[in-house]
Every structure is written in structure tokens, then in C-alpha cells.
Enzyme design. Structure first.
Site, PDB file in Angstrom:
ATOM      1  N   THR A 120      -1.763  -3.354  -2.820  1.00  0.00           N
ATOM      2  CA  THR A 120      -2.497  -3.319  -2.795  1.00  0.00           C
ATOM      3  C   THR A 120      -3.780  -2.411  -2.472  1.00  0.00           C
ATOM      4  O   THR A 120      -4.568  -2.646  -1.680  1.00  0.00           O
ATOM      5  CB  THR A 120      -2.268  -4.516  -1.455  1.00  0.00           C
ATOM      6  N   GLU A 121      -3.435  -1.137  -1.875  1.00  0.00           N
ATOM      7  CA  GLU A 121      -4.348   0.526  -1.598  1.00  0.00           C
ATOM      8  C   GLU A 121      -3.617   1.321  -2.729  1.00  0.00           C
ATOM      9  O   GLU A 121      -2.062   1.762  -2.129  1.00  0.00           O
ATOM     10  CB  GLU A 121      -4.035   0.656  -0.235  1.00  0.00           C
ATOM     11  N   ASN A 122      -3.257   1.884  -3.306  1.00  0.00           N
ATOM     12  CA  ASN A 122      -2.941   3.063  -4.036  1.00  0.00           C
ATOM     13  C   ASN A 122      -4.068   4.419  -4.587  1.00  0.00           C
ATOM     14  O   ASN A 122      -5.025   3.636  -4.961  1.00  0.00           O
ATOM     15  CB  ASN A 122      -2.698   2.884  -5.024  1.00  0.00           C
ATOM     16  N   GLY A 172       1.294  -0.975  -0.331  1.00  0.00           N
ATOM     17  CA  GLY A 172       0.179   0.183   0.342  1.00  0.00           C
ATOM     18  C   GLY A 172       0.908   1.294  -0.045  1.00  0.00           C
ATOM     19  O   GLY A 172       1.655   1.250   0.949  1.00  0.00           O
ATOM     20  N   HIS A 173       0.595   2.016  -1.077  1.00  0.00           N
ATOM     21  CA  HIS A 173       1.326   3.420  -1.302  1.00  0.00           C
ATOM     22  C   HIS A 173       0.452   4.286  -1.183  1.00  0.00           C
ATOM     23  O   HIS A 173      -0.111   4.324  -2.428  1.00  0.00           O
ATOM     24  CB  HIS A 173       2.248   3.249  -2.407  1.00  0.00           C
TER      25      HIS A 173
END
EC number: 3.2.1.21
Length: 536
Positions: free
Chosen positions: A379-381, A311-312
Site C-alpha cells: 500500500t506504500e513504497n 507499507g515499507h
């Protein structure tokens, strides 16, 4: 500079969400309470005292939301299972909730019927409240076995169809914000030790679950188990200064390395051990506040990830800053650094989330170098907006997605092993201690409307085009996407305005008219009584 090109064939495109943020139905059909139910029900913990009690009503709208996924033409959907929805007390031997198990079975089956791959997180922060009350949650080593029982139940019930498992989503936030600052559930402020202890137990739990899958389920189910770690990028303020370069390295190690290093290299980063050990000694403590792994544990933990979820969201400039000796130390003062931002960086929403795409490529290359080029799924952006009024023409989100996805394409050319991308998030949803004041969704939700209707923002149309083209084919086409997305959102905005007017009219009909009618009857009764008194 922008790079035009396409992703490799088979690259996965998706969107994500989490159980507590979207499902609602907090006490429905046998679900037990989670730490987030307990936390949000206390006054003063969340912006405007909002809760996720009903959230997006995702529990009741699975089929509707899968239609949105079909609209987007995504390959995968990343969602989390609520532990207390399928195991109300968190303890397998006490109670299983068949309604909860059925709910996730139906969700998984519906996704697969629509050719959408489920990527499932076992833990996105909603620990069963009973385990917090009885044992102190992640401060207690007993969580390892309770969580392993829960994970094995999920593998047993869903593993014939789910082939991508995430043990923990962003454990950094669980540890640091749940047990150090208390900003998140369970809201404990155990300064200096709480976060390290929670993280230690989470890392051991992750390893145990990976080994459980490896020994019991892998040969039959042929799936993968990984972890999802969220980290910003830390860039030295002065790249020629060794102290700034060291500070930037510490920034990454105290965020990403805290969890990734034990899993990929067998122990905490040396810099964490050194800094926390030294500060603990200065406090007069006999041992470091950072727990240690035994030789056997190091061997057991190393190599326990089939893929790394990343995730970034943003980047910081970092420089050395020595904190004076403090009797009460904390995670925040242990790493001796200060974070800065460039005022020219776009910050469309909250002040923590600046759009700095180039940091993403650097982070991905750091992972490649440090951890042996592991298989990565983003998985998260994504980016949020602060809500004043509905903002469907989200041009800044289009620019953010375009920039960050393009940096992944550049990282692929650098040889980084990225296999998929998950935009965060499908829907506007409950944003933890920020309540509903921040919106990450590609789809806007009108939370004032009892039906919680979903409306596509311009970014839906744009992301859909990236997916269809599998990247950025040429400048003319990409520019064309932007114009079409903005045209589409203008139409949606008119629809939302009409629906909002209807909602207000319904409120008038449902609340104001009955109230007026009741008042008229009461006034009539009073007048009738007065009339009858005067005539008797």
C-alpha cells in the site's frame, strides 16, 4: 542479484496519496477542522510553520490528477477519505456534509469511468478536531463507536462502487508519534502509556468496523476490508548471535506485530507482553502499561482482515541494547534494542530512508510465515528527496523502485501471496511535520506557482514501462527504459524552467508593477502639492 521475469496476470499496479497531504481546501464547503489543521496552525510544530491548508489543491484538481493516473496506466488509485470533510464534528448524529460526500462520489465515479479501481482508506491520520477536544481522541474508548458510525456511512454512500477498504493507514505512526513523542498531531507526549492505549482502541475499532461490514454490507456489496500496516525490516547485526536475532525479532514485533498479531493470531506478541510487563513491574506499577484483551475480545479481533496492506520503506540493522531502569519508560526504551545503518546504503533524501531492497523480501516472507500467508497488497513504497531545487531526473527513485519491486517478484516466487503494488506517492505533497521539505511524488509540483502545476519526473516514464511490461522482461529492454526515462526528463526540465520564468514574470507583473505604479502616483501627488504651494 537482479531477477528478470514478469508478475502473474491480474497483478494490480497503482499509486497512492492521502486526504490531508493533498486535498487542501481545509475549511471549504462545510468541512470541519481536523487534528492536523489544529496542529499545523500552532507555531513551531512543522518545518517552516508550513501547513496543508491548500497542499496540492487536490480538492479542485481531481480531474487533472485522474489524467495523470491515466498517463501512468495504473490499475488502481489508493486515496483516503477525510472524516471531517463528510462529518464535520466526527459525530454522525450532529451533522453530515453533503458537499463532502458529493466530492468523494465524484472522485470515485471519475476513477471508475477511467477504468481505475479505487482503494479507499477510511483513516489517514486526520481525526476530527472536535473528537480530540471533547474526548481526547484515540485515548478514549468512545472513538470505537464514532468511527464505526463514520465507516458505516462510507459503506452506505460509496460501497456500491468501492470494493477495497482500508480501515487505518499506518496506525503505528498515529499511536507512537501522535500520543507518545508528540511529533505528529495531536502532539501529545503521554510517555510510556499513550501509544499503547491509542493502539489498543484502534485495534478494537478496526475489528468492529470489519464485523459491521461483514454483518451488514458484505453480502450485498461483495467487497473486502483490511488494514494497512507500515514496518521496516530489522536484520540482526550478527546473524550468529542469538541476542541479536532476538533483538531483530523484537524490532518487527514492536512495529508490525503490535497490530498484525492481534488481528491474525488473537493477541499482542508474547515478546511485547513480556518486556512491557517486566518494565512496568520494575516501575512499581500494579499492571502492565500494555493493555490486555479479554478472552471475548481476542476471539472478536482474530481474523478481522480480508487482506493485509503493507507499507515499507527501509531496513535497519538491530542489536541488543539494555536501557537502564527508568522511572519514566517509553515505547522507545521498552524493546531494549539499538538500530544501526550501513553507511554504504544509498540515502538519496532524508537520513531515515535508506534504500535496502533485500529487506523487503525478508519482511514479506516473515508475514507469510507468521500470519498464515495472508493476501497482501503493498500500500506504500517509495523514496523522497530533500528539496533544494526541482529534481525531475530522479535516477535514485528509478533505482529504488526497480530494486524494491524486483524483491516483490522474488517474494512471489517464494510463495508469498502479494496481489498488488502501490507506489508512494502520485504527487509531491505535504509531509506532516517535515512540511514540503521532503518530496515523495512521481510528479513534481511547483508550490510557488498559484496554479500548482504538475510535472512528470523521470520515474513516471520508468514506472509506466514496468506496468506495461508487468515486470522486468529482459536486461536489454529494462536498460532501454532507463535511458528513455532520462531523455524524457530533460525535456520536462526545460518546460519547468520556462514555466518558472513565466511565473516570476507574472509575479513581477502582479506585485512589482502595481507597486511601482502606486509609488509613481504618490510621488506625482507630492510633487503637485509642492508645486501648488510654491505658486500660491
Amino acid at each position: 542479484s537482479f531477477y528478470y521475469g514478469t508478475f502473474p496476470a491480474g497483478f494490480l499496479w497503482g499509486v497512492g496519496s492521502s486526504a490531508y497531504q493533498t486535498e487542501g481546501a481545509w475549511d471549504v464547503d462545510g468541512k470541519g477542522p481536523s487534528i492536523w489543521d489544529a496542529f499545523t496552525h500552532q507555531k513551531g510544530k512543522v518545518f517552516r510553520n508550513e501547513t496543508g491548508d491548500s497542499a496540492c489543491d487536490g480538492y479542485y484538481k481531481v480531474k487533472d490528477d485522474i489524467q495523470l493516473l491515466k498517463e501512468l496506466k495504473v490499475n488502481h488509485y489508493l486515496f483516503s477519505i477525510s472524516w471531517p470533510r463528510i462529518m464535520p464534528t466526527g459525530i454522525k448524529t450532529e451533522q453530515l456534509n453533503e458537499n463532502g460526500i458529493q466530492f468523494y462520489n465524484d472522485t470515485i465515479n471519475s476513477l471508475l469511468e477511467n477504468n481505475i479501481t479505487p482503494i479507499v482508506s477510511l483513516y489517514h491520520w486526520d481525526l476530527p478536531q472536535v473528537l480530540q477536544e471533547k474526548y481526547g481522541g484515540w485515548q478514549n474508548i468512545s472513538m470505537i463507536n464514532y468511527f464505526n458510525d463514520y465507516a458505516n456511512l462510507c459503506f452506505e454512500k460509496f460501497g456500491d462502487r468501492v470494493k477495497h477498504w482500508i480501515t487505518f493507514s499506518n496506525p503505528w505512526a498515529v499511536a507512537e508519534q501522535g500520543y507518545e513523542t508528540g511529533e505528529h498531531a495531536p502532539g501529545l507526549k503521554l510517555g510510556g502509556c499513550g501509544a499503547y492505549k491509542a493502539a489498543h482502541h484502534i485495534i478494537k475499532t478496526h475489528a468492529k468496523v470489519w464485523h459491521s461490514y461483514n454483518n451488514t454490507w458484505r453480502s450485498e456489496q461483495q467487497g473486502m476490508v483490511g488494514i494497512s500496516l507500515t514496518s521496516g525490516w530489522g536484520e540482526p547485526v550478527d546473524p550468529h548471535s542469538q541476542t541479536d536475532r532476538d533483538a531483530a525479532e523484537r524490532y518487527i514485533q514492536f512495529h508490525l506485530g503490535w497490530f498484525a498479531n492481534p488481528i491474525y493470531r488473537g493477541d499482542y506478541p508474547e515478546v511485547m507482553k513480556n518486556y512491557i510487563g517486566r518494565k512496568s513491574a520494575q516501575q512499581g506499577l500494579g499492571t502492565s502499561r500494555l493493555p490486555t484483551f479479554s478472552v471475548q475480545e481476542k476471539t472478536y479481533i482474530k481474523g478481522t482482515s480480508d487482506f493485509l496492506g503493507i507499507g515499507h520503506f527501509t531496513t535497519r540493522y538491530v542489536l541488543q541494547k539494555s536501557f537502564p531502569f527508568l522511572q519514566v519508560s517509553s515505547y522507545r526504551t521498552d524493546h531494549d534494542l539499538a538500530e544501526l545503518v550501513d553507511p554504504t546504503w544509498p540515502a538519496p533524501g532524508p537520513k531515515w530512508l535508506y534504500s535496502v531492497p533485500w529487506g523487503f523480501r525478508r519482511l514479506l516472507n516473515f508475514i507469510k510465515t507468521q500470519y498464515g500467508n495472508p493476501l497482501i497488497y503493498v500500500t506504500e513504497n517509495g523514496v523522497s528527496e530533500k528539496v533544494q531545487c526541482p529534481q525531475l531526473c530522479d535516477e535514485w527513485r528509478i533505482e529504488y523502485l526497480k530494486g524494491y519491486i524486483n524483491e516483490i517478484l522474488k517474494a512471489l516466487n517464494d510463495g508469498v501471496n502479494v496481489k498488488g503494488y502501490t507506489a508512494w506517492s502520485l504527487l509531491d505533497k505535504f509531509e506532516w511535520n517535515k512540511g514540503f521539505s521532503e518530496r515523495f511524488g512521481l510528479y513534481h509540483i511547483d508550490f510557488k506557482n498559484k496554479n500548482k502545476p504538475r510535472y512528470p519526473k523521470a520515474s513516471v516514464d520508468y514506472y509506466k514501462k514496468i506496468i506495461s511490461a508487468n515486470g522486468f522482461p529482459n536486461p536489454r529492454e529494462v536498460e532501454n527504459w532507463h535511458q528513455k526515462a532520462m531523455d524524457t526528463c530533460s525535456t520536462t526540465r526545460q518546460l519547468l524552467a520556462t514555466d518558472s520564468l513565466i511565473t516570476h514574470m507574472e509575479m513581477v507583473t502582479e506585485i512589482v508593477l502595481p507597486t511601482v505604479f502606486t509609488l509613481c502616483i504618490l510621488i506625482s501627488i507630492v510633487l503637485l502639492i509642492i508645486y501648488l504651494r510654491n505658486h500660491t
